[in-house]
Motif scaffolding. Structure first.
Motif, PDB file in Angstrom:
ATOM      1  N   PHE A   1      67.111   1.131  82.490  1.00 29.22           N
ATOM      2  CA  PHE A   1      68.050   2.049  81.860  1.00 29.22           C
ATOM      3  C   PHE A   1      67.629   3.487  82.116  1.00 29.22           C
ATOM      4  CE2 PHE A   1      68.406  -1.657  78.861  1.00 29.22           C
ATOM      5  CZ  PHE A   1      69.698  -2.003  79.231  1.00 29.22           C
TER       6      PHE A   1
ATOM      7  N   ASP B   1      71.731   6.003  79.133  1.00 28.59           N
ATOM      8  CA  ASP B   1      71.818   4.633  78.620  1.00 28.59           C
ATOM      9  C   ASP B   1      71.056   4.502  77.307  1.00 28.59           C
ATOM     10  OD1 ASP B   1      73.082   3.994  81.019  1.00 28.59           O
ATOM     11  OD2 ASP B   1      71.260   3.222  81.950  1.00 28.59           O
TER      12      ASP B   1
ATOM     13  N   ARG C   1      77.651  -1.800  85.255  1.00 25.51           N
ATOM     14  CA  ARG C   1      78.148  -0.445  85.010  1.00 25.51           C
ATOM     15  C   ARG C   1      79.635  -0.360  85.346  1.00 25.51           C
ATOM     16  NH1 ARG C   1      74.148   2.903  83.644  1.00 25.51           N
ATOM     17  NH2 ARG C   1      72.016   2.207  84.120  1.00 25.51           N
ATOM     18  N   GLU C   2      80.355   0.320  84.463  1.00 23.67           N
ATOM     19  CA  GLU C   2      81.776   0.533  84.706  1.00 23.67           C
ATOM     20  C   GLU C   2      81.959   1.651  85.727  1.00 23.67           C
ATOM     21  OE1 GLU C   2      84.498  -0.385  81.539  1.00 23.67           O
ATOM     22  OE2 GLU C   2      82.907   0.033  80.088  1.00 23.67           O
TER      23      GLU C   2
ATOM     24  N   ASN D   1      80.095   4.787  85.410  1.00 20.77           N
ATOM     25  CA  ASN D   1      78.642   4.566  85.392  1.00 20.77           C
ATOM     26  C   ASN D   1      78.106   4.236  84.009  1.00 20.77           C
ATOM     27  OD1 ASN D   1      76.371   4.316  87.124  1.00 20.77           O
ATOM     28  ND2 ASN D   1      75.506   6.185  86.260  1.00 20.77           N
ATOM     29  N   GLN D   2      78.975   4.028  83.038  1.00 22.39           N
ATOM     30  CA  GLN D   2      78.509   3.666  81.701  1.00 22.39           C
ATOM     31  C   GLN D   2      78.200   2.177  81.622  1.00 22.39           C
ATOM     32  OE1 GLN D   2      81.457   5.207  78.848  1.00 22.39           O
ATOM     33  NE2 GLN D   2      79.830   6.536  78.109  1.00 22.39           N
ATOM     34  N   LEU D   3      77.265   1.842  80.740  1.00 24.79           N
ATOM     35  CA  LEU D   3      76.940   0.446  80.496  1.00 24.79           C
ATOM     36  C   LEU D   3      78.121  -0.273  79.859  1.00 24.79           C
ATOM     37  CD1 LEU D   3      73.407   0.909  78.895  1.00 24.79           C
ATOM     38  CD2 LEU D   3      73.887   0.211  81.247  1.00 24.79           C
TER      39      LEU D   3
END
Length: 702
Positions: free
Chosen positions: A191, A195, A448-449, A452-454
């Motif tokens: 992470f 994150d 990651r979407e 770039n988010q978890l």
């Protein structure tokens, strides 16, 4: 000039302290450097401005800020070469930038640009609840809160990962140490700082995430089934007369007890209308008839639905809307009418049934009203979960659906209260975000979407063990939202009360034995009696070498076994419904105990044992969650964390895997004391598909 403000690249974890003056930044930097045996970077401006004050009695001016900024970054870069794992920075250029904005309404673009570009693994925003300490350079103690707001807004504007630290000196230090240790663990997993901030604010434990990664990469150990639980071998049968006896026993005892009914009701009814949604997607109205579609897709469910649609409680309301979708409905052909009816049911513009929770859907049609599952649960709650003229009902719901639940409850609650001369308390809770689970890609890395988010997903209904833990009642009835009935409510009530009566009797014996074990009066004869009780009533067999234990060890073993939450579970004969069933399970130590098992939890070579199951789990539970001293158990301590489910899903066309928590009545209750009791099939009336509402239990006998 810009070259003098560049940060050196480094593998060292840099922690910056940021906030208004006199908020404990220096204290923390020093303390943490000592704690982690590393270095801290002092505030260059303090020495610079103190020397200026001592020499000229002048305070900071705009022309001082650039030399201060350069001096600060030089100190930081020099310290990097000497620091070990961490470097603690008493301040950073963003503090200089905000200071300039506050005092002069302007900041040198060179400083502003450098402050924006500078990176730290974590920024601690120090709160203004720290005592103000006056010195030659500090001023404006009266506007600390306003200054803090400006400082925090700058972090948000820059999208800087930060955590606010509040409390006294000791509290801040303790929090900071824990956070930094967790940050290091998070980085090892893969992470980044952004994150970590998201994980922190979700209140997800890093060790929990480590466990999830391990499970997703290595899989879950399969559960070893010893044999099915059957009548006289794990499942107790009771006659109608015995059921009435146990129900009466419950009625005698309940006046001294607080009762609650717990109804998991979070999910949408998507699966309930799956075959109808598929019809809307695949049907070609200009190219085929509905009958041709049924034959092409072999969709018998659709045929049944259309033939019997007038029997559904929602028929009349949906029909009125369907009529508005066709210009001349009365003269339209039957296929067009049926197609319009299904569109009206499922369209987001109209009833949108598949996206609503099951609880708010019209389930039953009475002579003078249409009843939802919520209403039926409210009626049941009055029947068997009332003591001292008070009834408590608790729904777990999704946040977006709470208002719909409240609207229905508020519309009917007062009527039931006046009819039964009781007060009804209805409460709601949401699945805790801290129980969400991480998704990974097929290589085992955090998924990651596109931004770039978890990706976190709800952890499954096993997460509701925390909601259950918060109820604080003596006896808790559990029943699924879709398991309601239009007829035979009295029979359902008798057996629900009977399960509670059995629980109370087991609980009384268990508590008496625990009090005896606490005393100095326990004898070897007592110990043998308790061992027999465990075997005959709770299906727990003592170890083969138990007789060789010392008396102290016997007492310790029996206390550990007995001092647990207790559940009495209704079991119905297996009619082929999907879901878990009762089994004897063998653990790694060779101990055999009762558990509710799903097919996905066992290896293929054990499926033959699974197929021999005679009974099914209808999620008809009565629970005792307090110990013999009247204290609430921490239910999370009785979860088998080595159980759960790995699911494969898809997000925006990309495959992913995720871990679902041990099921609420599976692994989440694995270490409870468990009793299985056979109950009549009439008490089990789930609505898994909309066509289940056509069964006699959901239809008026008239």
């Amino acid at each position: 000039m810009e070259e003098n403000l560049k940060q050196k690249s480094t593998e060292v974890v840099k922690i910056a302290f940021y906030g208004p003056e006199s908020t404990g930044k220096t204290t923390l930097a020093q303390q943490l450097a000592d704690e982690f045996q590393s270095l801290w970077v002092p505030e260059f401006a303090r020495d610079y401005l103190q020397k200026k004050w001592d020499a000229t009695q002048q305070i900071c001016q705009p022309e001082d800020l650039l030399p201060i900024a350069i001096g600060q970054i030089q100190l930081e870069n020099e310290a990097l070469s000497k620091a070990n794992q961490y470097l603690f920075c008493d301040t950073n250029l963003l503090v200089t930038k905000v200071f300039s904005d506050i005092y002069y309404g302007y900041c040198d673009p060179i400083i502003a640009s450098a402050a924006k570009d500078h990176n730290y693994d974590l920024v601690f925003l120090t709160d203004v609840d720290f005592p103000w300490e006056k010195d030659d350079l500090r001023d404006k103690p009266e506007s600390r809160q306003e200054s803090l707001a400006v400082f925090e807004q700058e972090l948000i504007k820059n999208k800087t990962p930060y955590i606010k630290l509040s409390g006294n000196k000791e509290e801040r230090l303790s929090k900071a140490i824990n956070i930094i240790n967790d940050l290091s663990k998070a980085k090892k997993i893969g992470f980044n700082s952004d994150d970590f901030i998201e994980i922190y604010h979700r209140k997800i434990n890093i060790e929990t995430l480590e466990h999830q990664f391990q499970v997703l990469r290595n899989g879950l150990p399969k559960i070893h089934i010893d044999r099915p639980a059957v009548i006289k071998d794990g499942i107790v049968t009771i006659s109608n007369e015995e059921a009435v006896y146990h129900a009466n026993y419950f009625d005698e005892k309940k006046k001294n007890l607080k009762l609650k009914k717990f109804v998991p009701a979070s999910g949408a009814a998507t699966r309930m209308f799956k075959f109808l949604n598929e019809f809307l997607q695949d049907y070609k109205p200009t190219e085929e008839s509905i009958n041709a579609y049924v034959n092409r897709k072999k969709n018998k469910n659709l045929s049944l639905f259309l033939v019997a649609k007038e029997k559904f409680a929602f028929h009349d309301a949906v029909l009125e809307t369907a009529k508005t979708l066709i210009s001349d409905f009365d003269t339209a052909n039957k296929d067009d009418k049926d197609y319009a009816f299904i569109k009206a049911m499922l369209s987001p513009k109209h009833f949108n049934f598949a996206s609503k929770p099951k609880g708010v859907l019209p389930f039953h049609k009475y002579d003078n009203r249409i009843a939802t599952a919520i209403e039926e649960h409210l009626i049941e709650c009055v029947y068997y979960a009332t003591s001292n003229d008070k009834s408590y009902l608790h729904f777990t719901v999704s946040e977006e659906h709470k208002n719909e639940f409240e609207t229905i409850v508020n519309d009917i609650k007062s009527k039931f209260e006046s009819q039964n001369n009781i007060s009804i308390s209805v409460k709601y809770s949401f699945q805790d975000k801290a129980t969400d689970v991480i998704a990974v890609d097929l290589k085992g890395n955090p998924f990651r979407e596109d931004n770039n988010q978890l990706l976190f997903r709800p952890g499954g209904h096993g997460a509701l063990i925390k909601n259950l833990d918060n109820l604080r009642a003596d006896i808790i009835f559990i029943k699924n939202i879709d398991n309601v009935i239009q007829n035979h409510a009295n029979e359902v009530t008798i057996y629900k009360k009977a399960l509670a009566g059995i629980l109370i009797q087991i609980q009384e014996n268990t508590f008496n034995y625990l009090r005896l074990l606490d005393s100095d009066l326990v004898t070897n004869e007592n110990l043998n009696e308790i061992v027999n009780f465990l075997a005959s009533k709770l299906n727990v067999t003592a170890p083969d070498d138990f007789s060789k234990y010392t008396k102290e060890s016997k007492i310790e073993y029996l206390q550990n076994i007995l001092n647990r939450p207790i559940r009495v579970c209704g079991m119905v004969k297996n009619e082929g419904e999907p879901g878990g069933g009762p089994f004897w399970v063998r653990d790694q130590k060779g101990n055999v105990f009762l558990q509710i098992i799903e097919a996905s939890q066992v290896d293929e070579d054990q499926l033959k044992i699974l197929e021999k199951a005679t009974h099914f789990n209808p999620v008809d539970l009565v629970c005792g969650t307090k110990n013999y001293q009247g204290q609430q158990f921490d239910l999370t301590q009785f979860v088998d964390k080595n159980t759960g489910f790995i699911v494969e899903k898809n997000k925006n066309g990309k495959p992913l895997k995720a871990f679902e928590l041990p099921g609420l009545w599976n692994g989440a209750m694995a270490k409870w004391l468990t009793v299985f009791v056979e109950v009549p099939l009439i008490t089990f009336n789930p609505v898994k598909t909309v066509n289940d509402l056509l069964k006699p239990a959901h239809q008026s006998p008239n």
